[in-house]
Write a protein that holds these residues in place. Structure first.
Motif, PDB file in Angstrom:
ATOM      1  N   ALA A  41      45.313  17.540  36.633  1.00  0.00           N
ATOM      2  CA  ALA A  41      44.372  16.478  36.991  1.00  0.00           C
ATOM      3  C   ALA A  41      44.599  15.262  36.100  1.00  0.00           C
ATOM      4  O   ALA A  41      45.243  15.359  35.051  1.00  0.00           O
ATOM      5  CB  ALA A  41      42.935  16.981  36.839  1.00  0.00           C
ATOM      6  N   VAL A  42      44.070  14.126  36.521  1.00  0.00           N
ATOM      7  CA  VAL A  42      44.167  12.896  35.728  1.00  0.00           C
ATOM      8  C   VAL A  42      42.819  12.187  35.745  1.00  0.00           C
ATOM      9  O   VAL A  42      42.018  12.350  36.668  1.00  0.00           O
ATOM     10  CB  VAL A  42      45.257  11.938  36.260  1.00  0.00           C
ATOM     11  CG1 VAL A  42      46.632  12.518  36.061  1.00  0.00           C
ATOM     12  CG2 VAL A  42      45.017  11.570  37.711  1.00  0.00           C
ATOM     13  N   ALA A  43      42.580  11.426  34.703  1.00  0.00           N
ATOM     14  CA  ALA A  43      41.398  10.561  34.663  1.00  0.00           C
ATOM     15  C   ALA A  43      41.828   9.196  35.179  1.00  0.00           C
ATOM     16  O   ALA A  43      42.804   8.623  34.698  1.00  0.00           O
ATOM     17  CB  ALA A  43      40.861  10.450  33.239  1.00  0.00           C
ATOM     18  N   VAL A  44      41.122   8.697  36.174  1.00  0.00           N
ATOM     19  CA  VAL A  44      41.387   7.363  36.718  1.00  0.00           C
ATOM     20  C   VAL A  44      40.416   6.420  36.019  1.00  0.00           C
ATOM     21  O   VAL A  44      39.206   6.505  36.207  1.00  0.00           O
ATOM     22  CB  VAL A  44      41.166   7.331  38.243  1.00  0.00           C
ATOM     23  CG1 VAL A  44      41.402   5.929  38.782  1.00  0.00           C
ATOM     24  CG2 VAL A  44      42.058   8.352  38.939  1.00  0.00           C
ATOM     25  N   ARG A  45      40.982   5.545  35.177  1.00  0.00           N
ATOM     26  CA  ARG A  45      40.129   4.652  34.391  1.00  0.00           C
ATOM     27  C   ARG A  45      40.137   3.254  34.988  1.00  0.00           C
ATOM     28  O   ARG A  45      41.165   2.615  35.105  1.00  0.00           O
ATOM     29  CB  ARG A  45      40.598   4.580  32.943  1.00  0.00           C
ATOM     30  CG  ARG A  45      39.585   3.833  32.062  1.00  0.00           C
ATOM     31  CD  ARG A  45      40.091   3.679  30.688  1.00  0.00           C
ATOM     32  NE  ARG A  45      41.069   2.586  30.725  1.00  0.00           N
ATOM     33  CZ  ARG A  45      41.604   2.039  29.658  1.00  0.00           C
ATOM     34  NH1 ARG A  45      41.314   2.497  28.464  1.00  0.00           N
ATOM     35  NH2 ARG A  45      42.456   1.057  29.760  1.00  0.00           N
ATOM     36  N   VAL A  46      38.945   2.818  35.389  1.00  0.00           N
ATOM     37  CA  VAL A  46      38.732   1.451  35.842  1.00  0.00           C
ATOM     38  C   VAL A  46      37.811   0.833  34.802  1.00  0.00           C
ATOM     39  O   VAL A  46      36.712   1.338  34.578  1.00  0.00           O
ATOM     40  CB  VAL A  46      38.084   1.404  37.240  1.00  0.00           C
ATOM     41  CG1 VAL A  46      37.825  -0.027  37.660  1.00  0.00           C
ATOM     42  CG2 VAL A  46      38.965   2.115  38.255  1.00  0.00           C
ATOM     43  N   PHE A  47      38.262  -0.219  34.175  1.00  0.00           N
ATOM     44  CA  PHE A  47      37.554  -0.812  33.048  1.00  0.00           C
ATOM     45  C   PHE A  47      37.402   0.268  31.984  1.00  0.00           C
ATOM     46  O   PHE A  47      38.382   0.797  31.504  1.00  0.00           O
ATOM     47  CB  PHE A  47      36.230  -1.442  33.477  1.00  0.00           C
ATOM     48  CG  PHE A  47      36.404  -2.478  34.549  1.00  0.00           C
ATOM     49  CD1 PHE A  47      37.126  -3.637  34.298  1.00  0.00           C
ATOM     50  CD2 PHE A  47      35.881  -2.298  35.815  1.00  0.00           C
ATOM     51  CE1 PHE A  47      37.316  -4.596  35.283  1.00  0.00           C
ATOM     52  CE2 PHE A  47      36.060  -3.250  36.796  1.00  0.00           C
ATOM     53  CZ  PHE A  47      36.781  -4.397  36.533  1.00  0.00           C
ATOM     54  N   ARG A  48      36.204   0.697  31.682  1.00  0.00           N
ATOM     55  CA  ARG A  48      36.029   1.734  30.645  1.00  0.00           C
ATOM     56  C   ARG A  48      35.426   3.015  31.188  1.00  0.00           C
ATOM     57  O   ARG A  48      34.900   3.819  30.433  1.00  0.00           O
ATOM     58  CB  ARG A  48      35.144   1.193  29.530  1.00  0.00           C
ATOM     59  CG  ARG A  48      35.803   0.063  28.805  1.00  0.00           C
ATOM     60  CD  ARG A  48      34.971  -0.405  27.674  1.00  0.00           C
ATOM     61  NE  ARG A  48      35.641  -1.511  27.007  1.00  0.00           N
ATOM     62  CZ  ARG A  48      35.066  -2.305  26.164  1.00  0.00           C
ATOM     63  NH1 ARG A  48      33.798  -2.132  25.855  1.00  0.00           N
ATOM     64  NH2 ARG A  48      35.728  -3.281  25.611  1.00  0.00           N
ATOM     65  N   ALA A  49      35.486   3.212  32.483  1.00  0.00           N
ATOM     66  CA  ALA A  49      34.845   4.365  33.105  1.00  0.00           C
ATOM     67  C   ALA A  49      35.881   5.286  33.748  1.00  0.00           C
ATOM     68  O   ALA A  49      36.217   5.121  34.914  1.00  0.00           O
ATOM     69  CB  ALA A  49      33.834   3.901  34.147  1.00  0.00           C
ATOM     70  N   PRO A  50      36.400   6.280  33.011  1.00  0.00           N
ATOM     71  CA  PRO A  50      37.372   7.199  33.602  1.00  0.00           C
ATOM     72  C   PRO A  50      36.685   8.314  34.398  1.00  0.00           C
ATOM     73  O   PRO A  50      35.749   8.944  33.922  1.00  0.00           O
ATOM     74  CB  PRO A  50      38.102   7.770  32.384  1.00  0.00           C
ATOM     75  CG  PRO A  50      37.130   7.643  31.257  1.00  0.00           C
ATOM     76  CD  PRO A  50      36.241   6.477  31.579  1.00  0.00           C
ATOM     77  N   LEU A  51      37.148   8.497  35.639  1.00  0.00           N
ATOM     78  CA  LEU A  51      36.638   9.562  36.503  1.00  0.00           C
ATOM     79  C   LEU A  51      37.795  10.471  36.897  1.00  0.00           C
ATOM     80  O   LEU A  51      38.934  10.030  37.033  1.00  0.00           O
ATOM     81  CB  LEU A  51      35.956   8.983  37.735  1.00  0.00           C
ATOM     82  CG  LEU A  51      34.718   8.149  37.439  1.00  0.00           C
ATOM     83  CD1 LEU A  51      34.204   7.492  38.717  1.00  0.00           C
ATOM     84  CD2 LEU A  51      33.632   8.991  36.797  1.00  0.00           C
ATOM     85  N   LEU A  52      37.494  11.733  37.128  1.00  0.00           N
ATOM     86  CA  LEU A  52      38.513  12.746  37.343  1.00  0.00           C
ATOM     87  C   LEU A  52      39.050  12.747  38.767  1.00  0.00           C
ATOM     88  O   LEU A  52      38.296  12.633  39.729  1.00  0.00           O
ATOM     89  CB  LEU A  52      37.923  14.121  37.022  1.00  0.00           C
ATOM     90  CG  LEU A  52      38.902  15.244  36.811  1.00  0.00           C
ATOM     91  CD1 LEU A  52      39.812  14.969  35.618  1.00  0.00           C
ATOM     92  CD2 LEU A  52      38.168  16.549  36.603  1.00  0.00           C
ATOM     93  N   ALA A  53      40.362  12.889  38.887  1.00  0.00           N
ATOM     94  CA  ALA A  53      41.042  13.123  40.160  1.00  0.00           C
ATOM     95  C   ALA A  53      41.712  14.486  40.047  1.00  0.00           C
ATOM     96  O   ALA A  53      42.621  14.667  39.232  1.00  0.00           O
ATOM     97  CB  ALA A  53      42.066  12.030  40.439  1.00  0.00           C
ATOM     98  N   VAL A  54      41.243  15.447  40.822  1.00  0.00           N
ATOM     99  CA  VAL A  54      41.741  16.824  40.752  1.00  0.00           C
ATOM    100  C   VAL A  54      42.711  17.057  41.909  1.00  0.00           C
ATOM    101  O   VAL A  54      42.370  16.803  43.066  1.00  0.00           O
ATOM    102  CB  VAL A  54      40.578  17.839  40.833  1.00  0.00           C
ATOM    103  CG1 VAL A  54      41.101  19.266  40.754  1.00  0.00           C
ATOM    104  CG2 VAL A  54      39.569  17.581  39.729  1.00  0.00           C
ATOM    105  N   PRO A  55      43.922  17.544  41.623  1.00  0.00           N
ATOM    106  CA  PRO A  55      44.905  17.765  42.689  1.00  0.00           C
ATOM    107  C   PRO A  55      44.518  18.943  43.578  1.00  0.00           C
ATOM    108  O   PRO A  55      43.612  19.718  43.251  1.00  0.00           O
ATOM    109  CB  PRO A  55      46.191  18.057  41.916  1.00  0.00           C
ATOM    110  CG  PRO A  55      45.735  18.632  40.631  1.00  0.00           C
ATOM    111  CD  PRO A  55      44.425  17.950  40.315  1.00  0.00           C
TER     112      PRO A  55
END
Length: 129
Positions: A41-55
């Motif tokens: 998985a990766v954290a998608v960071r937009v500005f300062r808010a990273p949210l998880l993307a799970v494969p």
């Protein structure tokens, strides 16, 4: 006097970071049927808010991340395209220009309206019995 317009390189607004940096990492870890998916998985960071993307993998057949700006969704699409586990990437535009654009991968999610219709029908059937 002639002047030339200078175009400065645009800094990307979206970055991929390690999954553990995502705000919702613990939430997903406690709920995934296969927590081992977090390794990819990766954290998608937009500005300062990273949210998880799970494969996808195992029983997990798809996923999505939502964005308020379409440009963030298209940047994320390009970044996730370089990572395994995110098949059939697509950007779904919202009807509204400033809200809820999504990047989706894998199988499409069930239509939530069908879920409501099915649950309403089953509730009505249960009340009749």
């Amino acid at each position: 006097m002639l002047t030339a317009a200078v175009t400065l390189p645009r800094r990307p607004a979206v970055f991929l970071r390690p999954a553990a940096e995502a705000y919702d990492y613990e939430y997903f870890r406690s709920r995934l049927a296969e927590p081992a998916l977090l390794a990819d998985a990766v954290a998608v960071r937009v500005f300062r808010a990273p949210l998880l993307a799970v494969p996808v993998g195992g029983p997990r057949r798809g996923g999505y991340v939502s964005f308020d700006l379409l440009t963030h969704a298209t940047e994320t699409h390009a970044l996730l395209a370089e990572h395994p586990g995110f098949p059939r990437l697509r950007v779904r535009w919202s009807l509204y220009r400033d809200t809820c654009h999504t990047v989706e991968w894998g199988d499409p999610a069930p239509d939530w309206r069908e879920d409501v219709a099915v649950s309403d029908a089953s509730t009505a059937t249960a009340k009749q019995q």
